[in-house]
Design an enzyme around this catalytic site. Sequence first.
Site, PDB file in Angstrom:
ATOM      1  N   LYS A   9       0.828  -1.208   0.000  1.00  7.79           N
ATOM      2  CA  LYS A   9       0.000   0.000   0.000  1.00  7.79           C
ATOM      3  C   LYS A   9       0.863   1.259   0.000  1.00  7.79           C
ATOM      4  CE  LYS A   9      -3.939  -2.219   2.261  1.00  7.79           C
ATOM      5  NZ  LYS A   9      -5.008  -2.058   3.282  1.00  7.79           N
ATOM      6  N   TYR A  49     -12.654  -2.883  -3.377  1.00 10.31           N
ATOM      7  CA  TYR A  49     -13.192  -2.714  -2.023  1.00 10.31           C
ATOM      8  C   TYR A  49     -14.721  -2.622  -2.029  1.00 10.31           C
ATOM      9  CZ  TYR A  49      -8.508  -2.022  -0.004  1.00 10.31           C
ATOM     10  OH  TYR A  49      -7.214  -2.202   0.442  1.00 10.31           O
ATOM     11  N   ASN A 112      -2.162  -0.144   6.806  1.00 16.13           N
ATOM     12  CA  ASN A 112      -1.729  -1.447   7.345  1.00 16.13           C
ATOM     13  C   ASN A 112      -0.860  -2.246   6.360  1.00 16.13           C
ATOM     14  OD1 ASN A 112      -3.774  -2.069   5.610  1.00 16.13           O
ATOM     15  ND2 ASN A 112      -5.055  -3.118   7.101  1.00 16.13           N
ATOM     16  N   HIS A 115      -2.264  -5.376   1.297  1.00 17.69           N
ATOM     17  CA  HIS A 115      -3.499  -6.106   1.031  1.00 17.69           C
ATOM     18  C   HIS A 115      -3.100  -7.526   0.680  1.00 17.69           C
ATOM     19  CE1 HIS A 115      -7.264  -7.474  -0.690  1.00 17.69           C
ATOM     20  NE2 HIS A 115      -6.518  -8.006  -1.653  1.00 17.69           N
ATOM     21  N   GLU A 126      -8.959 -11.227  -8.004  1.00 19.39           N
ATOM     22  CA  GLU A 126      -8.084 -10.072  -7.763  1.00 19.39           C
ATOM     23  C   GLU A 126      -6.853 -10.085  -8.666  1.00 19.39           C
ATOM     24  OE1 GLU A 126      -9.307  -9.033  -3.159  1.00 19.39           O
ATOM     25  OE2 GLU A 126      -7.399 -10.036  -3.523  1.00 19.39           O
TER      26      GLU A 126
HETATM   27  P1  IDP Z   1      -8.185  -6.962   5.196  1.00 20.53           P
HETATM   28  O1  IDP Z   1      -7.286  -6.000   4.441  1.00 20.53           O
HETATM   29  O2  IDP Z   1      -7.537  -7.446   6.468  1.00 20.53           O
HETATM   30  O3  IDP Z   1      -8.685  -8.089   4.331  1.00 20.53           O
HETATM   31  P2  IDP Z   1     -10.841  -5.730   4.962  1.00 20.53           P
HETATM   32  O4  IDP Z   1     -11.933  -5.839   5.989  1.00 20.53           O
HETATM   33  O5  IDP Z   1     -11.013  -6.446   3.669  1.00 20.53           O
HETATM   34  O6  IDP Z   1      -9.468  -6.143   5.698  1.00 20.53           O
HETATM   35  O7  IDP Z   1     -10.632  -4.174   4.686  1.00 20.53           O
HETATM   36  C1  IDP Z   1      -9.867  -3.750   3.610  1.00 20.53           C
HETATM   37  C2  IDP Z   1      -9.033  -2.559   4.059  1.00 20.53           C
HETATM   38  O8  IDP Z   1      -9.895  -1.494   4.461  1.00 20.53           O
HETATM   39  C3  IDP Z   1      -8.150  -2.817   5.265  1.00 20.53           C
HETATM   40  O9  IDP Z   1      -6.935  -3.468   4.952  1.00 20.53           O
HETATM   41  C4  IDP Z   1      -7.929  -1.413   5.788  1.00 20.53           C
HETATM   42  O10 IDP Z   1      -6.923  -0.732   5.035  1.00 20.53           O
HETATM   43  C5  IDP Z   1      -9.284  -0.752   5.497  1.00 20.53           C
HETATM   44  N1  IDP Z   1     -10.144  -0.794   6.688  1.00 20.53           N
HETATM   45  C6  IDP Z   1     -10.830  -1.873   7.177  1.00 20.53           C
HETATM   46  N2  IDP Z   1     -11.530  -1.537   8.284  1.00 20.53           N
HETATM   47  C7  IDP Z   1     -11.267  -0.210   8.485  1.00 20.53           C
HETATM   48  C8  IDP Z   1     -11.723   0.735   9.484  1.00 20.53           C
HETATM   49  O11 IDP Z   1     -12.497   0.424  10.397  1.00 20.53           O
HETATM   50  N3  IDP Z   1     -11.256   2.007   9.348  1.00 20.53           N
HETATM   51  C9  IDP Z   1     -10.420   2.390   8.345  1.00 20.53           C
HETATM   52  N4  IDP Z   1      -9.985   1.539   7.404  1.00 20.53           N
HETATM   53  C10 IDP Z   1     -10.397   0.246   7.473  1.00 20.53           C
HETATM   54 MG    MG Z   2      -9.987  -8.007   2.716  1.00 14.98          MG
END
Ligand code: IDP
Ligand code: MG
Length: 153
Positions: A9, A49, A112, A115, A126
């Site tokens: 990212k 997303y 974080n 992905h 994907e």
């Molecule tokens: P993942 O990346 O662990 O699979 P997902 O639920 O698919 O998690 O969410 C995709 C991305 O959306 C996350 O990696 C993060 O960057 C962002 N995200 C998820 N939940 C939150 C939140 O509560 N606040 C802000 N960003 C979030």
């Molecule tokens: Mg995800």
Amino acid sequence: MEQTLVLLKPCTLQRGLVGEIINRFEKKGLRLAGMKMMQLTDSILNEHYAHLSEKPFFQMLKDSMMSTPVIACCLEGIDAVRVVRAMTGATNGRNADPGTIRGDYCVSNQQNIVHASDSLETAAVELARFFKPEEIFDYTPSNRNYLYALDEH
Ligand code: IDP
Ligand code: MG
């Protein structure tokens, strides 16, 4: 062998962590089958997303993912989808276990680091979203028989 998508990212590029994160996947023994830098767009992020489109942070997430290019990687190995997700750790870096990528490199729910595809079906969708077929390369690692036993496929 499975293939899975990893996106490094914008936070990872900005923080100068690209090499370290790729190094972890290489050291694990995953084969790098594809890698490229890409500027993401609103339309690809709406697809990628889609499961978050109703969330209040959706636009902020997309803006963040478009703030610099990302590095898209196709990683291959036996059970690669599960292996890479386990290495990635929980979504929120503050909850991710030490030893995982998110646990070791970030303190955020959104910023974080990576992905990673969450299932074999998602990985196929994907990878097709981010790579053309000719951008995924098939070669045999010279250490194959030391990464896996001869009967592991
Ligand atoms: P993942 O990346 O662990 O699979 P997902 O639920 O698919 O998690 O969410 C995709 C991305 O959306 C996350 O990696 C993060 O960057 C962002 N995200 C998820 N939940 C939150 C939140 O509560 N606040 C802000 N960003 C979030
Ligand atoms: Mg995800």
